[in-house]
Scaffold this motif. Structure first.
Motif, PDB file in Angstrom:
ATOM      1  N   PRO A 102       4.568  -8.457   7.015  1.00  0.00           N
ATOM      2  CA  PRO A 102       3.299  -7.423   7.059  1.00  0.00           C
ATOM      3  C   PRO A 102       2.761  -7.062   8.267  1.00  0.00           C
ATOM      4  CG  PRO A 102       3.746  -7.969   4.505  1.00  0.00           C
ATOM      5  CD  PRO A 102       4.416  -9.391   5.038  1.00  0.00           C
ATOM      6  N   PRO A 113       2.131   0.522   4.762  1.00  0.00           N
ATOM      7  CA  PRO A 113       3.238   0.824   4.677  1.00  0.00           C
ATOM      8  C   PRO A 113       3.901   1.962   4.363  1.00  0.00           C
ATOM      9  CG  PRO A 113       2.272  -0.353   2.657  1.00  0.00           C
ATOM     10  CD  PRO A 113       1.131  -0.254   3.746  1.00  0.00           C
ATOM     11  N   SER A 161       8.990  -5.081   5.682  1.00  0.00           N
ATOM     12  CA  SER A 161       8.736  -6.197   4.971  1.00  0.00           C
ATOM     13  C   SER A 161       8.846  -4.599   3.943  1.00  0.00           C
ATOM     14  CB  SER A 161       7.578  -6.709   4.630  1.00  0.00           C
ATOM     15  OG  SER A 161       6.314  -5.572   5.016  1.00  0.00           O
ATOM     16  N   ASP A 162       8.483  -4.172   3.850  1.00  0.00           N
ATOM     17  CA  ASP A 162       8.769  -2.694   3.331  1.00  0.00           C
ATOM     18  C   ASP A 162      10.420  -1.826   2.882  1.00  0.00           C
ATOM     19  OD1 ASP A 162       6.923  -0.916   1.711  1.00  0.00           O
ATOM     20  OD2 ASP A 162       7.965   0.487   1.802  1.00  0.00           O
ATOM     21  N   ASP A 163      10.698  -2.198   1.564  1.00  0.00           N
ATOM     22  CA  ASP A 163      12.398  -0.945   1.777  1.00  0.00           C
ATOM     23  C   ASP A 163      12.145   0.508   2.594  1.00  0.00           C
ATOM     24  OD1 ASP A 163      10.477  -0.845  -0.353  1.00  0.00           O
ATOM     25  OD2 ASP A 163      12.541  -1.006  -1.754  1.00  0.00           O
ATOM     26  N   THR A 164      11.105   0.635   2.177  1.00  0.00           N
ATOM     27  CA  THR A 164      11.306   2.610   2.531  1.00  0.00           C
ATOM     28  C   THR A 164      10.748   2.510   3.733  1.00  0.00           C
ATOM     29  OG1 THR A 164       9.881   2.616   0.504  1.00  0.00           O
ATOM     30  CG2 THR A 164       9.856   4.518   2.295  1.00  0.00           C
TER      31      THR A 164
END
Length: 345
Positions: free
Chosen positions: A102, A177, A211-214
């Motif tokens: 991140p 994010p 790193s964030d799925d959204t």
């Protein structure tokens, strides 16, 4: 207990007033080559008909299996109101989809852009509930059928042109994010001049490894729209590289694999030999595994890819799918790997 859903698909869940608890329709394990499916299912500790288990606890149990270094559990809608539990695993030494750490920057979107994005999310949720979630991608960006959502999206276009470099900086460097996810979505509305298109595509491909799925999901959706527009408007001279989509086929995240398979179907629909060879060399095991998923909607993109890798025509792929005689196609795809480079790992 906290239940976990794929955000858009979860809206299809229906339950009576007497029982609002979603239950498992089935469990689908993927990503394992050496560790048995039965061992993973035992660690999951749930079966069809059970309520959804807590995600964190389930992943912790699966991670303890010898030979597994990471796992991801997702509940995906929908079979008669119930959900399929997808359990992805990463085995030690197997190909993986490496995500970036991140970022730690303080960059933020201008307030008017973030407000539009938030308003759009509210409108899209209402559109899905009202069964009016169709969208037009022919311009290379999403325009919803719902008039209120479309009006918001049209307002985004001049603001994205104004702040394209800010969007690029946010998606790459913001520690938040939510800011990165908004920027990834908004980037599809960039102007289609050579310089702006390059910034847009590079930033979105960068976001595929967030790193964030959204953030990753928004980047995939945006790139899908860009890809559709580029096919219809070749004068834009936009080229989407397949590399990270192919790598994404190794992800432990069901959503990543689903999005990647759809993108690769689009990228190979004209018989792109180089992309098909890349998939054959780097992700054929994942393609064959996904083509065997129980949910046919989610299995179909991978089966199409397997058929193309096997050298079949669209008519032959369609006939095999309709007949349900899938194994010969998958075996032919597997044999093509042996023919080109040696046996499947």
């Amino acid at each position: 207990m906290k239940f976990w859903f794929v955000w858009a698909l979860a809206l299809c869940v229906t339950a009576s007033a007497a029982d609002v608890t979603p239950h498992i329709a089935g469990i689908q394990i993927f990503g394992n080559r050496r560790v048995s499916t039965q061992k993973i299912e035992k660690a999951v500790g749930a079966k069809a008909g059970d309520p959804l288990p807590p995600r964190a606890e389930t992943e912790a149990r699966v991670d303890k299996i010898h030979g597994i270094v990471a796992s991801r559990v997702e509940a995906v809608c929908c079979e008669e109101g119930n959900l399929t539990l997808y359990v992805g695993v990463q085995e030690k030494g197997a190909p993986d989809f490496e995500l970036r750490l991140p970022p730690s920057g303080t960059q933020k979107l201008p307030g008017d852009l973030m407000k539009l994005y938030s308003s759009l999310l509210d409108n899209i949720a209402a559109s899905i509930r009202g069964h009016n979630a169709d969208q037009d991608l022919t311009n290379g960006y999403s325009l919803m059928a719902d008039p209120d959502s479309r009006m918001i999206q049209l307002k985004m276009i001049p603001l994205v042109a104004r702040d394209l470099k800010i969007l690029d900086g946010v998606v790459r460097n913001s520690a938040d994010p939510n800011q990165r996810a908004a920027a990834a979505y908004l980037l599809q509305y960039a102007p289609r001049d050579p310089q702006s298109s390059k910034i847009m595509v590079n930033a979105l491909q960068f976001a595929l490894r967030d790193s964030d799925d959204t953030v990753r999901a928004n980047a995939v959706r945006a790139l899908h729209a860009v890809m559709i527009g580029a096919k219809l408007h070749p004068e834009q001279q936009i080229r989407i590289q397949p590399t990270w989509y192919v790598q994404m086929m190794h992800s432990v995240d069901w959503s990543d694999r689903r999005h990647a398979s759809l993108a690769l179907v689009d990228l190979t629909d004209t018989g792109d030999a180089a992309t098909l060879e890349l998939i054959r060399e780097r992700a054929l095991h994942s393609v064959i595994n996904m083509a065997g998923w129980q949910n046919l909607t989610y299995a179909l993109p991978a089966f199409i890819l397997a058929g193309r890798i096997a050298g079949l025509t669209k008519k032959q792929i369609d006939a095999a799918w309709v007949s349900g005689n899938l194994k010969p196609v998958l075996e032919k795809a597997r044999q093509s790997k042996r023919k080109h480079r040696g046996d499947l790992p």
